[in-house]
Write a protein that holds these residues in place. Structure first.
Motif, mmCIF file in Angstrom:
data_model
loop_
_atom_site.group_PDB
_atom_site.id
_atom_site.type_symbol
_atom_site.label_atom_id
_atom_site.label_comp_id
_atom_site.label_asym_id
_atom_site.label_seq_id
_atom_site.Cartn_x
_atom_site.Cartn_y
_atom_site.Cartn_z
ATOM 1 N N ILE A 35 0.360 -0.867 0.512
ATOM 2 C CA ILE A 35 0.195 -0.167 -0.253
ATOM 3 C C ILE A 35 0.702 1.309 -0.012
ATOM 4 N N ASN A 36 0.301 2.443 -0.836
ATOM 5 C CA ASN A 36 1.155 3.118 -0.376
ATOM 6 C C ASN A 36 0.165 4.875 -0.857
ATOM 7 N N VAL A 37 0.037 5.498 0.554
ATOM 8 C CA VAL A 37 -1.109 6.113 0.308
ATOM 9 C C VAL A 37 -0.258 7.851 -0.184
ATOM 10 N N ALA A 38 -1.270 8.642 -0.628
ATOM 11 C CA ALA A 38 -0.106 9.715 -1.262
ATOM 12 C C ALA A 38 -0.704 11.257 -0.979
ATOM 13 N N LEU A 39 -0.899 12.464 -0.633
ATOM 14 C CA LEU A 39 -1.618 13.593 -0.858
ATOM 15 C C LEU A 39 -0.329 14.247 -2.200
ATOM 16 N N ILE A 40 -1.874 14.612 -3.075
ATOM 17 C CA ILE A 40 -1.007 15.343 -4.184
ATOM 18 C C ILE A 40 -2.219 16.573 -4.228
ATOM 19 N N MET A 41 -1.096 17.848 -4.279
ATOM 20 C CA MET A 41 -2.057 19.196 -4.736
ATOM 21 C C MET A 41 -1.445 19.675 -5.432
ATOM 22 N N LEU A 42 -2.800 19.610 -6.759
ATOM 23 C CA LEU A 42 -2.617 20.376 -8.183
ATOM 24 C C LEU A 42 -2.891 22.080 -7.870
ATOM 25 N N LYS A 43 -2.916 22.563 -8.858
ATOM 26 C CA LYS A 43 -3.195 23.837 -9.285
ATOM 27 C C LYS A 43 -3.269 24.001 -9.965
ATOM 28 N N LYS A 44 -4.521 25.397 -10.214
ATOM 29 C CA LYS A 44 -5.984 25.045 -11.366
ATOM 30 C C LYS A 44 -5.647 25.195 -12.336
ATOM 31 N N GLY A 45 -5.547 23.656 -13.509
ATOM 32 C CA GLY A 45 -4.519 23.543 -15.240
ATOM 33 C C GLY A 45 -3.911 22.735 -14.490
ATOM 34 N N ALA A 46 -3.355 22.097 -14.020
ATOM 35 C CA ALA A 46 -2.165 21.379 -14.084
ATOM 36 C C ALA A 46 -2.755 19.573 -14.531
ATOM 37 N N LYS A 47 -1.890 18.709 -14.771
ATOM 38 C CA LYS A 47 -2.139 17.547 -15.615
ATOM 39 C C LYS A 47 -1.333 16.456 -15.277
ATOM 40 N N LEU A 48 -1.923 15.630 -14.818
ATOM 41 C CA LEU A 48 -0.967 14.324 -14.135
ATOM 42 C C LEU A 48 -1.258 13.579 -16.007
ATOM 43 N N GLN A 49 -0.108 13.199 -16.214
ATOM 44 C CA GLN A 49 -0.293 13.025 -18.388
ATOM 45 C C GLN A 49 -0.957 11.637 -18.131
ATOM 46 N N GLU A 50 -1.941 11.323 -19.004
ATOM 47 C CA GLU A 50 -2.110 10.123 -18.975
ATOM 48 C C GLU A 50 -1.210 8.499 -18.849
ATOM 49 N N HIS A 51 -1.120 7.910 -18.040
ATOM 50 C CA HIS A 51 -0.286 6.588 -17.717
ATOM 51 C C HIS A 51 -1.241 5.670 -16.746
ATOM 52 N N HIS A 52 -0.749 4.658 -16.460
ATOM 53 C CA HIS A 52 -0.960 3.372 -15.747
ATOM 54 C C HIS A 52 -0.154 3.168 -14.519
ATOM 55 N N THR A 53 -1.235 2.197 -13.785
ATOM 56 C CA THR A 53 -0.467 1.917 -12.235
ATOM 57 C C THR A 53 -0.328 0.023 -12.485
ATOM 58 N N ARG A 54 0.661 -0.883 -11.768
ATOM 59 C CA ARG A 54 0.757 -1.185 -11.699
ATOM 60 C C ARG A 54 0.079 -1.932 -10.473
ATOM 61 N N ALA A 55 -0.986 -1.778 -9.868
ATOM 62 C CA ALA A 55 -1.615 -1.412 -8.879
ATOM 63 C C ALA A 55 -3.239 -0.692 -8.933
ATOM 64 N N PRO A 56 -4.491 -1.367 -7.975
ATOM 65 C CA PRO A 56 -5.582 -0.942 -8.094
ATOM 66 C C PRO A 56 -5.198 0.000 -7.273
ATOM 67 N N ILE A 57 -5.725 1.395 -7.912
ATOM 68 C CA ILE A 57 -5.883 3.206 -7.400
ATOM 69 C C ILE A 57 -7.507 3.420 -6.854
ATOM 70 N N THR A 58 -7.478 4.312 -5.711
ATOM 71 C CA THR A 58 -8.674 5.205 -5.817
ATOM 72 C C THR A 58 -8.226 6.281 -5.283
ATOM 73 N N VAL A 59 -9.452 7.350 -5.902
ATOM 74 C CA VAL A 59 -8.784 8.908 -5.692
ATOM 75 C C VAL A 59 -10.351 9.331 -5.302
ATOM 76 N N GLN A 60 -9.533 10.348 -4.054
ATOM 77 C CA GLN A 60 -10.208 11.086 -2.590
ATOM 78 C C GLN A 60 -9.820 12.223 -3.698
ATOM 79 N N VAL A 61 -11.272 12.911 -3.993
ATOM 80 C CA VAL A 61 -10.837 14.414 -3.701
ATOM 81 C C VAL A 61 -10.812 15.270 -2.115
ATOM 82 N N ILE A 62 -10.528 15.403 -2.195
ATOM 83 C CA ILE A 62 -10.129 16.628 -0.576
ATOM 84 C C ILE A 62 -10.562 17.782 -0.433
#
Length: 143
Positions: A68-95
């Motif tokens: 397991i790896n849980v990370a907090l990611i902060m993005l400014k308006k317009g920031a992009k995480l380009q198309e990619h994939h992971t080797r494991a299932p993920i969840t993304v929760q918007v805080i």
């Protein structure tokens, strides 16, 4: 597939920069078996750091352990995480904020309080519609 390879290289470079900034990264769970995190306080801490002022994103590992790896990611308006994939299932929760999450050719707007789950190996991307804070959980394999 070249686009994926380029984005994988970019993500690896981002991870290497993150590791250089945070050399203390260890198996947090192995240090005591339980981790508690005040996410709002962590968001405030990240926003106070120069890396947030100088970049369109910033983040930190909240929980790290075998599988397991849980990370907090902060993005400014317009920031992009380009198309990619992971080797494991993920969840993304918007805080906080609002993102556009694209997977399997479908776009979904997610706002604070929403959770998206995605199986391993599915191409996806994220764009911040407004300044946003996300909790990303990657699990289901030995990390």
């Amino acid at each position: 597939m070249e686009k994926t390879k380029d984005s994988d290289r970019a993500r690896q470079a981002d991870q290497a920069k993150h590791q250089a900034r945070h050399p203390h990264q260890e198996n947090f769970l192995a240090q005591g078996g339980q981790v508690s995190v005040d996410i709002k306080a962590e968001i405030a801490r990240l926003k106070s750091e120069p890396a947030w002022a100088d970049n369109d994103r910033h983040g930190s590992s909240l929980v790290k352990g075998d599988g397991i790896n849980v990370a907090l990611i902060m993005l400014k308006k317009g920031a992009k995480l380009q198309e990619h994939h992971t080797r494991a299932p993920i969840t993304v929760q918007v805080i906080e904020g609002k993102i556009n999450f694209v997977a399997m050719g479908k776009s979904q707007v997610a706002t604070a309080g929403m959770l998206i789950a995605l199986d391993r190996a599915i191409e996806h991307s994220v764009e911040a519609v407004e300044e946003s804070a996300l909790v990303l959980t990657v699990g289901g394999e030995q990390m």
